[in-house]
Design a protein around this motif. Sequence first.
Motif, PDB file in Angstrom:
ATOM      1  N   TYR A 142       1.002  -1.260  -0.195  1.00 15.67           N
ATOM      2  CA  TYR A 142      -0.173   0.046   0.201  1.00 15.67           C
ATOM      3  C   TYR A 142       0.736   1.227   0.117  1.00 15.67           C
ATOM      4  O   TYR A 142       1.438   1.695   0.956  1.00 15.67           O
ATOM      5  N   PHE A 143       0.909   1.753  -1.151  1.00 12.67           N
ATOM      6  CA  PHE A 143       1.549   3.039  -1.435  1.00 12.67           C
ATOM      7  C   PHE A 143       0.623   3.853  -2.346  1.00 12.67           C
ATOM      8  O   PHE A 143      -0.044   3.307  -2.974  1.00 12.67           O
ATOM      9  N   TRP A 144       0.634   5.338  -2.102  1.00 17.07           N
ATOM     10  CA  TRP A 144      -0.256   6.038  -2.885  1.00 17.07           C
ATOM     11  C   TRP A 144       0.462   7.453  -2.975  1.00 17.07           C
ATOM     12  O   TRP A 144       1.487   7.718  -2.442  1.00 17.07           O
TER      13      TRP A 144
ATOM     14  N   TYR B  47      -7.089   6.588  -0.838  1.00 14.08           N
ATOM     15  CA  TYR B  47      -6.759   7.927  -0.464  1.00 14.08           C
ATOM     16  C   TYR B  47      -7.451   8.015   1.010  1.00 14.08           C
ATOM     17  O   TYR B  47      -6.890   8.624   1.846  1.00 14.08           O
ATOM     18  N   THR B  48      -8.764   7.892   1.134  1.00 11.73           N
ATOM     19  CA  THR B  48      -9.589   8.282   2.319  1.00 11.73           C
ATOM     20  C   THR B  48      -9.043   7.599   3.561  1.00 11.73           C
ATOM     21  O   THR B  48      -9.109   7.973   4.813  1.00 11.73           O
ATOM     22  N   ILE B  49      -8.697   6.348   3.574  1.00 14.52           N
ATOM     23  CA  ILE B  49      -8.257   5.563   4.599  1.00 14.52           C
ATOM     24  C   ILE B  49      -7.073   6.139   5.095  1.00 14.52           C
ATOM     25  O   ILE B  49      -6.721   6.260   6.166  1.00 14.52           O
ATOM     26  N   TRP B  50      -6.083   6.542   4.152  1.00 14.31           N
ATOM     27  CA  TRP B  50      -4.821   7.246   4.787  1.00 14.31           C
ATOM     28  C   TRP B  50      -5.144   8.441   5.723  1.00 14.31           C
ATOM     29  O   TRP B  50      -4.529   8.778   6.756  1.00 14.31           O
ATOM     30  N   HIS B  51      -6.199   9.314   5.375  1.00 16.66           N
ATOM     31  CA  HIS B  51      -6.542  10.577   5.957  1.00 16.66           C
ATOM     32  C   HIS B  51      -7.141   9.988   7.262  1.00 16.66           C
ATOM     33  O   HIS B  51      -7.191  10.640   8.427  1.00 16.66           O
TER      34      HIS B  51
ATOM     35  N   GLY C 109       0.137  15.112   3.916  1.00 12.15           N
ATOM     36  CA  GLY C 109      -1.259  14.217   3.648  1.00 12.15           C
ATOM     37  C   GLY C 109      -0.731  12.976   3.049  1.00 12.15           C
ATOM     38  O   GLY C 109       0.297  12.177   3.354  1.00 12.15           O
ATOM     39  N   ILE C 110      -1.314  12.693   1.662  1.00  5.60           N
ATOM     40  CA  ILE C 110      -1.177  11.583   0.932  1.00  5.60           C
ATOM     41  C   ILE C 110       0.197  11.549   0.161  1.00  5.60           C
ATOM     42  O   ILE C 110       0.489  10.436  -0.194  1.00  5.60           O
TER      43      ILE C 110
ATOM     44  N   MET D 133       5.781   8.226   4.418  1.00  6.74           N
ATOM     45  CA  MET D 133       5.608   7.052   4.821  1.00  6.74           C
ATOM     46  C   MET D 133       4.513   6.151   3.886  1.00  6.74           C
ATOM     47  O   MET D 133       4.510   5.014   3.873  1.00  6.74           O
ATOM     48  N   VAL D 134       3.699   7.144   3.037  1.00  4.55           N
ATOM     49  CA  VAL D 134       3.041   6.414   2.018  1.00  4.55           C
ATOM     50  C   VAL D 134       3.376   6.611   0.654  1.00  4.55           C
ATOM     51  O   VAL D 134       2.809   5.865  -0.349  1.00  4.55           O
ATOM     52  N   ASN D 135       4.173   7.825   0.412  1.00  5.36           N
ATOM     53  CA  ASN D 135       4.519   8.030  -0.955  1.00  5.36           C
ATOM     54  C   ASN D 135       6.223   8.080  -0.840  1.00  5.36           C
ATOM     55  O   ASN D 135       6.491   9.074  -0.934  1.00  5.36           O
ATOM     56  N   PRO D 136       6.604   6.847  -0.840  1.00  2.00           N
ATOM     57  CA  PRO D 136       8.305   6.882  -0.389  1.00  2.00           C
ATOM     58  C   PRO D 136       9.073   7.340  -1.905  1.00  2.00           C
ATOM     59  O   PRO D 136      10.217   7.716  -1.779  1.00  2.00           O
ATOM     60  N   VAL D 137       8.343   7.552  -2.955  1.00  2.00           N
ATOM     61  CA  VAL D 137       9.122   8.313  -4.155  1.00  2.00           C
ATOM     62  C   VAL D 137       8.853   9.668  -4.304  1.00  2.00           C
ATOM     63  O   VAL D 137       9.301  10.180  -5.331  1.00  2.00           O
TER      64      VAL D 137
END
Length: 324
Positions: free
Chosen positions: A200-202, A223-227, A236-237, A241-245
């Motif tokens: 799970y990355f976004w 998207y909504t789960i991360w928030h 935010g997204i 941690m969720v967008n390592p790039v």
Amino acid sequence: MGSLGKEVATEILPFIRVYMDGSVERLAGSPNVSPSAEDLETKVSSKDIAFSENPPISARIYLPKQVGQHQKVPLLVYFHGGGFCFESAFSFVETKYMNSLASHAKVVVISIEYRLAPEHPLPIAYEDCWAGLQWVVSHSGDYVIDNKEPWLSTYVDFDRVYVAGDSAGANLAHNILMRAGSEALNGGVKITGAFLTHPYFWGSEPVGSETKNVEERGKLPTYTIWHLVNPEAPGGIDNPMVNPVIPGAPSLAGLGCSRLLVSVAEKDMLRDRGILYYNAVKGSGWNGELELIEVEGEDHAFQILVYESENAKKLIKRLASFLV
């Protein structure tokens, strides 16, 4: 209004509903089951251990019958999926999956039961998983710990420690690897390898086949789960941690393991992110052994949710063969 006659604050269907009074209704996930002295199908033994009271962290540990009394085998430290907000190390599907992995790989497996959001928002799960890993590897040295687990002390070769996870659990594993690249583990233990399954990355910018419609993207569970689980995440997204790039994120060259296997599924919404992550690690200067697997015709977490299928059995055997 929700099914309990209470006002709904947030709902992310078909996963979770949060009420205005703070109570949470989990709509997804399989029921919890007890550990087994010997699983009938795999002959794997399991038991539950609580290794931290403050914070409260526990785990389920698995020992295959094939492991002999004087044999030292690899260890897999596992983090379950479920969007950081549902599922459990003690659930039916996770127990089935861990029994299968332990049996095929002939390794000791320990699945960490971390605290769930939104009651315990991130980064609590990251901290719980790190604390769990540190407790596990403390069995490698002469540490005096009150709650020593004999299956770890007796059967584990701490020169062959692996971490892994699926979905949000793969996100947890990635972030644990990044931390292990900059912080020492107890006993000087090094992580040999890791596998990230359907990670799970976004991010805010669309990748590959993802929808480019901003309104549609804002409604996706990715998207909504991360928030929901990390409402105060800087960026935010696009938090690393969720967008390592994302530009400015810590370099993936810092991953703290020497082997990495990323697996994606053709029909999974997260597929293109997994491939992007693989390519980013490849181009980062990280000097480990890297591999990508794509399974055609399958969707997210199929190896757990449709575990009787041929493709699920093949992937489990392939992941097990990684643990040497």
